[in-house]
Design an enzyme around this catalytic site. Sequence first.
Site, short mmCIF file in Angstrom:
data_model
loop_
_atom_site.label_atom_id
_atom_site.label_comp_id
_atom_site.label_asym_id
_atom_site.label_seq_id
_atom_site.Cartn_x
_atom_site.Cartn_y
_atom_site.Cartn_z
N SER A 56 0.84 -1.19 0.00
CA SER A 56 0.00 0.00 0.00
C SER A 56 0.88 1.24 0.00
O SER A 56 1.92 1.27 0.67
CB SER A 56 -0.92 0.01 1.23
N ARG A 101 4.37 4.34 3.24
CA ARG A 101 5.44 5.34 3.32
C ARG A 101 5.21 6.33 4.47
O ARG A 101 6.12 7.05 4.85
CB ARG A 101 5.60 6.07 2.00
N ARG A 139 2.82 21.82 -5.98
CA ARG A 139 1.61 21.63 -6.77
C ARG A 139 0.52 22.56 -6.21
O ARG A 139 0.66 23.11 -5.13
CB ARG A 139 1.14 20.17 -6.72
N CYS A 187 -2.39 9.29 -4.77
CA CYS A 187 -2.83 10.41 -3.93
C CYS A 187 -2.43 10.34 -2.46
O CYS A 187 -2.94 11.12 -1.64
CB CYS A 187 -4.35 10.60 -4.02
N ASP A 199 0.32 11.38 -1.41
CA ASP A 199 1.01 12.65 -1.20
C ASP A 199 0.02 13.79 -0.99
O ASP A 199 0.29 14.72 -0.21
CB ASP A 199 1.93 12.95 -2.38
N GLY A 244 -2.01 8.89 -19.00
CA GLY A 244 -3.20 9.65 -19.36
C GLY A 244 -4.22 9.65 -18.23
O GLY A 244 -4.39 8.64 -17.52
#
Length: 329
Positions: free
Chosen positions: A142, A146, A192, A255, A257, A291
Amino acid sequence: MRGSPAVNRRAVHKLRQLGISTVGSVKIKILLCCCITLTLLVLAGPVSLFMGRTNHGNSSDRLSSLRGRYAIVMNTWKRYDLLKESISHYVSCPRLDSIHIVWSEPEPPSKSLKRFLNQIVQSNSGNGHQVELKFDINMEDSLNNRFKEIKDLKADAVFSIDDDVIFPCSSVELAFSVWQSAPDTMVGFVPRMHWLDESKGKDHYIYGGWWSVWWTGTYSMVLSKAAFFHKKYLSLYTNEMPASIREYVTWNRNCEDIAISFLIANATGAPPIWVKGKIFEIGSTGISSLGGHSERRTQCINRFVTEFGRMPLVPTSVKAVDSRSVWFW
Protein backbone atom coordinates in the site's frame (compact mmCIF):
# COMPACT_ATOMS: atom_id res chain seq x y z
CA MET A 1 63.12 78.77 67.86
CA ARG A 2 59.97 80.83 67.31
CA GLY A 3 59.41 79.15 63.96
CA SER A 4 59.53 75.67 65.40
CA PRO A 5 55.83 75.48 66.51
CA ALA A 6 54.71 76.58 62.99
CA VAL A 7 56.98 74.05 61.37
CA ASN A 8 55.65 71.36 63.68
CA ARG A 9 52.07 72.30 62.85
CA ARG A 10 52.78 72.10 59.14
CA ALA A 11 54.44 68.74 59.59
CA VAL A 12 51.50 67.42 61.58
CA HIS A 13 49.09 68.72 58.95
CA LYS A 14 51.04 66.98 56.17
CA LEU A 15 51.11 63.77 58.16
CA ARG A 16 47.34 63.97 58.63
CA GLN A 17 46.83 64.51 54.87
CA LEU A 18 49.15 61.62 54.12
CA GLY A 19 47.28 59.44 56.58
CA ILE A 20 43.92 60.41 55.11
CA SER A 21 45.08 59.74 51.55
CA THR A 22 46.61 56.43 52.61
CA VAL A 23 43.40 55.36 54.33
CA GLY A 24 41.44 56.50 51.27
CA SER A 25 43.64 54.53 48.90
CA VAL A 26 43.35 51.47 51.12
CA LYS A 27 39.56 51.79 51.07
CA ILE A 28 39.58 52.13 47.29
CA LYS A 29 41.80 49.05 46.96
CA ILE A 30 39.54 47.08 49.28
CA LEU A 31 36.50 48.21 47.30
CA LEU A 32 38.16 47.23 44.03
CA CYS A 33 39.07 43.82 45.44
CA CYS A 34 35.46 43.29 46.51
CA CYS A 35 34.19 44.26 43.04
CA ILE A 36 36.65 41.91 41.33
CA THR A 37 35.74 39.06 43.68
CA LEU A 38 32.02 39.63 43.11
CA THR A 39 32.54 39.73 39.35
CA LEU A 40 34.46 36.45 39.42
CA LEU A 41 31.71 34.84 41.47
CA VAL A 42 29.04 36.01 39.04
CA LEU A 43 31.02 34.74 36.06
CA ALA A 44 31.80 31.47 37.78
CA GLY A 45 28.10 30.79 38.36
CA PRO A 46 27.08 30.30 34.71
CA VAL A 47 30.31 28.45 34.00
CA SER A 48 29.70 25.97 36.79
CA LEU A 49 26.07 25.74 35.71
CA PHE A 50 27.16 25.04 32.15
CA MET A 51 29.69 22.49 33.33
CA GLY A 52 26.98 20.89 35.40
CA ARG A 53 24.79 20.54 32.32
CA THR A 54 27.51 18.96 30.25
CA ASN A 55 28.26 16.45 32.96
CA HIS A 56 24.79 14.90 32.83
CA GLY A 57 26.10 12.33 30.38
CA ASN A 58 25.71 11.57 26.72
CA SER A 59 21.90 11.55 26.66
CA SER A 60 21.52 15.34 26.46
CA ASP A 61 24.34 15.53 23.90
CA ARG A 62 22.65 12.83 21.83
CA LEU A 63 19.30 14.63 22.05
CA SER A 64 20.89 17.90 20.94
CA SER A 65 22.67 16.09 18.13
CA LEU A 66 19.45 14.48 16.88
CA ARG A 67 17.74 17.86 16.71
CA GLY A 68 20.41 18.78 14.20
CA ARG A 69 19.92 15.62 12.11
CA TYR A 70 17.21 14.03 10.01
CA ALA A 71 16.04 10.58 8.94
CA ILE A 72 15.42 9.56 5.34
CA VAL A 73 12.29 7.48 4.73
CA MET A 74 12.69 6.08 1.23
CA ASN A 75 9.92 4.41 -0.72
CA THR A 76 11.00 1.69 -3.14
CA TRP A 77 9.53 -1.07 -5.30
CA LYS A 78 11.61 -3.63 -7.20
CA ARG A 79 14.18 -1.14 -8.49
CA TYR A 80 17.29 -2.37 -6.75
CA ASP A 81 19.79 -0.55 -8.95
CA LEU A 82 18.03 2.75 -8.30
CA LEU A 83 17.85 1.97 -4.58
CA LYS A 84 21.58 1.30 -4.47
CA GLU A 85 22.36 4.50 -6.36
CA SER A 86 20.14 6.62 -4.12
CA ILE A 87 21.48 5.17 -0.88
CA SER A 88 25.06 5.61 -2.14
CA HIS A 89 24.35 9.29 -2.76
CA TYR A 90 22.38 10.30 0.33
CA VAL A 91 24.50 8.45 2.88
CA SER A 92 27.24 11.05 2.43
CA CYS A 93 24.97 14.02 3.28
CA PRO A 94 26.41 15.71 6.42
CA ARG A 95 23.44 15.78 8.80
CA LEU A 96 21.81 12.46 7.93
CA ASP A 97 21.10 10.28 10.99
CA SER A 98 19.36 7.20 9.57
CA ILE A 99 17.81 5.68 6.46
CA HIS A 100 14.55 3.74 6.64
CA ILE A 101 13.65 1.81 3.50
CA VAL A 102 9.89 1.31 3.12
CA TRP A 103 9.67 -2.28 1.86
CA SER A 104 6.26 -3.44 0.61
CA GLU A 105 7.29 -6.26 -1.74
CA PRO A 106 5.87 -9.75 -1.16
CA GLU A 107 9.36 -11.18 -0.59
CA PRO A 108 11.75 -9.80 2.06
CA PRO A 109 14.95 -8.06 0.90
CA SER A 110 17.65 -10.49 -0.12
CA LYS A 111 20.75 -11.06 1.98
CA SER A 112 22.93 -9.84 -0.89
CA LEU A 113 20.97 -6.56 -1.13
CA LYS A 114 21.19 -6.02 2.63
CA ARG A 115 24.91 -6.79 2.62
CA PHE A 116 25.58 -4.45 -0.30
CA LEU A 117 23.65 -1.54 1.22
CA ASN A 118 25.20 -2.02 4.65
CA GLN A 119 28.66 -1.93 3.11
CA ILE A 120 27.80 1.31 1.30
CA VAL A 121 26.51 2.89 4.51
CA GLN A 122 29.46 1.79 6.63
CA SER A 123 32.05 3.00 4.13
CA ASN A 124 30.43 6.29 3.10
CA SER A 125 28.88 7.78 6.24
CA GLY A 126 29.97 11.41 6.42
CA ASN A 127 31.51 13.61 9.14
CA GLY A 128 32.40 10.74 11.44
CA HIS A 129 28.74 9.89 12.11
CA GLN A 130 27.68 6.31 11.42
CA VAL A 131 24.37 6.36 9.57
CA GLU A 132 21.88 3.70 10.61
CA LEU A 133 20.17 1.66 7.87
CA LYS A 134 16.88 -0.17 8.44
CA PHE A 135 14.32 -1.99 6.33
CA ASP A 136 10.75 -1.33 7.45
CA ILE A 137 8.99 -4.49 6.27
CA ASN A 138 5.27 -4.27 5.45
CA MET A 139 2.95 -7.21 4.96
CA GLU A 140 0.55 -5.25 2.73
CA ASP A 141 1.42 -3.49 -0.51
CA SER A 142 0.00 0.00 0.00
CA LEU A 143 1.18 3.53 -0.71
CA ASN A 144 0.11 4.34 2.85
CA ASN A 145 3.16 2.40 4.04
CA ARG A 146 5.44 5.34 3.32
CA PHE A 147 3.68 7.25 6.12
CA LYS A 148 3.41 4.40 8.61
CA GLU A 149 4.49 5.28 12.13
CA ILE A 150 8.09 4.24 12.85
CA LYS A 151 8.44 3.49 16.56
CA ASP A 152 12.24 3.64 16.79
CA LEU A 153 12.68 6.80 14.72
CA LYS A 154 15.10 8.96 16.70
CA ALA A 155 15.40 12.21 14.73
CA ASP A 156 12.41 14.56 14.65
CA ALA A 157 12.84 15.50 10.99
CA VAL A 158 11.77 13.07 8.26
CA PHE A 159 12.95 13.49 4.68
CA SER A 160 10.47 11.54 2.58
CA ILE A 161 12.02 10.62 -0.76
CA ASP A 162 11.42 8.24 -3.67
CA ASP A 163 14.19 5.88 -4.74
CA ASP A 164 14.38 7.39 -8.23
CA VAL A 165 14.88 11.02 -7.21
CA ILE A 166 18.24 12.53 -6.30
CA PHE A 167 18.97 16.02 -5.01
CA PRO A 168 22.47 17.34 -4.24
CA CYS A 169 23.28 17.16 -0.54
CA SER A 170 23.60 20.95 -0.51
CA SER A 171 19.95 21.26 -1.58
CA VAL A 172 18.85 18.73 1.04
CA GLU A 173 20.80 20.63 3.71
CA LEU A 174 19.15 23.89 2.65
CA ALA A 175 15.67 22.34 2.86
CA PHE A 176 16.49 20.88 6.28
CA SER A 177 17.59 24.30 7.53
CA VAL A 178 14.34 25.80 6.25
CA TRP A 179 12.38 23.03 8.00
CA GLN A 180 14.24 23.72 11.27
CA SER A 181 12.93 27.30 11.14
CA ALA A 182 9.34 25.99 10.75
CA PRO A 183 9.27 22.39 12.04
CA ASP A 184 5.48 22.02 11.96
CA THR A 185 5.40 22.84 8.26
CA MET A 186 5.94 20.61 5.24
CA VAL A 187 9.04 21.71 3.32
CA GLY A 188 9.78 20.29 -0.10
CA PHE A 189 11.06 20.59 -3.65
CA VAL A 190 8.07 19.67 -5.83
CA PRO A 191 5.18 22.17 -5.59
CA ARG A 192 1.61 21.63 -6.77
CA MET A 193 -1.60 23.68 -6.58
CA HIS A 194 -5.36 23.31 -6.25
CA TRP A 195 -7.86 25.62 -7.92
CA LEU A 196 -11.50 26.37 -7.28
CA ASP A 197 -13.59 25.19 -10.22
CA GLU A 198 -16.12 28.02 -10.40
CA SER A 199 -18.03 26.33 -13.19
CA LYS A 200 -19.04 23.53 -10.79
CA GLY A 201 -19.71 25.51 -7.65
CA LYS A 202 -17.86 26.78 -4.65
CA ASP A 203 -16.92 23.35 -3.23
CA HIS A 204 -15.36 21.77 -6.31
CA TYR A 205 -11.63 21.96 -6.96
CA ILE A 206 -9.14 21.16 -9.73
CA TYR A 207 -5.65 19.72 -9.31
CA GLY A 208 -2.92 21.94 -10.75
CA GLY A 209 0.37 20.38 -11.90
CA TRP A 210 3.81 21.92 -12.34
CA TRP A 211 2.88 24.17 -15.28
CA SER A 212 0.09 25.66 -13.23
CA VAL A 213 2.61 26.53 -10.51
CA TRP A 214 5.11 27.86 -13.04
CA TRP A 215 2.53 30.10 -14.71
CA THR A 216 1.02 31.61 -11.53
CA GLY A 217 3.87 31.36 -9.01
CA THR A 218 1.37 29.95 -6.51
CA TYR A 219 1.22 26.53 -4.84
CA SER A 220 -0.55 24.84 -1.92
CA MET A 221 1.22 21.46 -1.71
CA VAL A 222 4.73 20.04 -1.89
CA LEU A 223 4.83 16.41 -2.95
CA SER A 224 6.12 13.79 -0.54
CA LYS A 225 8.43 12.35 -3.19
CA ALA A 226 10.92 14.91 -1.83
CA ALA A 227 9.81 16.69 1.34
CA PHE A 228 10.64 17.26 5.01
CA PHE A 229 8.06 17.02 7.78
CA HIS A 230 7.97 16.25 11.51
CA LYS A 231 7.83 12.59 12.50
CA LYS A 232 4.67 13.24 14.55
CA TYR A 233 2.72 13.34 11.29
CA LEU A 234 3.53 9.66 10.71
CA SER A 235 1.61 8.89 13.89
CA LEU A 236 -1.24 11.19 12.87
CA TYR A 237 -1.46 9.58 9.43
CA THR A 238 -1.41 6.07 10.89
CA ASN A 239 -3.73 6.60 13.84
CA GLU A 240 -5.92 9.66 13.19
CA MET A 241 -6.29 10.01 9.43
CA PRO A 242 -9.82 8.93 8.44
CA ALA A 243 -9.63 5.22 7.55
CA SER A 244 -11.71 5.90 4.46
CA ILE A 245 -8.91 8.07 3.04
CA ARG A 246 -6.26 5.42 3.64
CA GLU A 247 -8.56 2.85 2.03
CA TYR A 248 -9.08 5.15 -0.95
CA VAL A 249 -5.30 5.53 -1.36
CA THR A 250 -4.77 1.76 -1.17
CA TRP A 251 -7.55 0.98 -3.62
CA ASN A 252 -6.59 3.64 -6.19
CA ARG A 253 -2.81 3.39 -5.73
CA ASN A 254 -2.57 7.17 -5.89
CA CYS A 255 -2.83 10.41 -3.93
CA GLU A 256 -1.04 9.47 -0.71
CA ASP A 257 1.01 12.65 -1.20
CA ILE A 258 -2.15 14.73 -1.41
CA ALA A 259 -3.49 12.98 1.70
CA ILE A 260 -0.42 13.87 3.80
CA SER A 261 -0.60 17.46 2.52
CA PHE A 262 -4.24 17.67 3.64
CA LEU A 263 -3.33 16.19 7.02
CA ILE A 264 -0.50 18.63 7.75
CA ALA A 265 -2.37 21.69 6.45
CA ASN A 266 -5.40 20.69 8.54
CA ALA A 267 -3.19 20.43 11.65
CA THR A 268 -1.28 23.68 11.13
CA GLY A 269 -3.55 25.99 9.14
CA ALA A 270 -0.38 27.05 7.32
CA PRO A 271 0.97 26.60 3.78
CA PRO A 272 3.98 24.43 2.94
CA ILE A 273 7.34 25.89 1.91
CA TRP A 274 8.82 25.30 -1.52
CA VAL A 275 12.62 25.12 -1.64
CA LYS A 276 14.42 25.65 -4.92
CA GLY A 277 16.63 22.69 -5.73
CA LYS A 278 18.05 20.87 -8.73
CA ILE A 279 16.33 17.52 -9.22
CA PHE A 280 17.78 14.46 -10.97
CA GLU A 281 15.21 11.80 -11.86
CA ILE A 282 17.15 8.59 -12.43
CA GLY A 283 14.19 6.29 -13.09
CA SER A 284 11.66 5.94 -15.85
CA THR A 285 8.56 8.13 -15.95
CA GLY A 286 5.98 7.35 -13.26
CA ILE A 287 2.21 7.44 -12.99
CA SER A 288 2.20 11.22 -13.51
CA SER A 289 2.98 10.63 -17.20
CA LEU A 290 -0.05 8.38 -17.71
CA GLY A 291 -3.20 9.65 -19.36
CA GLY A 292 -5.91 10.89 -17.02
CA HIS A 293 -3.47 11.57 -14.19
CA SER A 294 -4.70 15.11 -13.48
CA GLU A 295 -8.32 13.99 -13.56
CA ARG A 296 -7.64 11.27 -10.99
CA ARG A 297 -5.82 13.75 -8.77
CA THR A 298 -8.75 16.14 -9.06
CA GLN A 299 -11.05 13.34 -7.89
CA CYS A 300 -8.75 12.73 -4.92
CA ILE A 301 -8.81 16.38 -3.86
CA ASN A 302 -12.59 16.58 -3.94
CA ARG A 303 -12.96 13.27 -2.13
CA PHE A 304 -10.60 14.44 0.63
CA VAL A 305 -12.42 17.78 0.93
CA THR A 306 -15.60 15.82 1.60
CA GLU A 307 -13.84 13.64 4.20
CA PHE A 308 -12.26 16.60 6.01
CA GLY A 309 -15.41 18.69 5.75
CA ARG A 310 -13.49 21.61 4.29
CA MET A 311 -10.53 22.60 2.12
CA PRO A 312 -7.51 22.80 4.47
CA LEU A 313 -4.85 23.55 1.83
CA VAL A 314 -3.45 27.09 2.03
CA PRO A 315 -2.04 28.72 -1.14
CA THR A 316 1.22 30.69 -0.98
CA SER A 317 3.81 32.20 -3.31
CA VAL A 318 6.82 31.96 -0.98
CA LYS A 319 9.93 30.16 -2.27
CA ALA A 320 13.13 29.52 -0.31
CA VAL A 321 16.36 29.93 -2.28
CA ASP A 322 20.03 29.81 -1.34
CA SER A 323 21.08 33.45 -1.78
CA ARG A 324 24.72 32.41 -2.11
CA SER A 325 24.03 30.75 -5.46
CA VAL A 326 21.96 33.45 -7.19
CA TRP A 327 22.83 36.89 -8.49
CA PHE A 328 19.54 38.54 -7.59
CA TRP A 329 17.34 37.60 -4.64
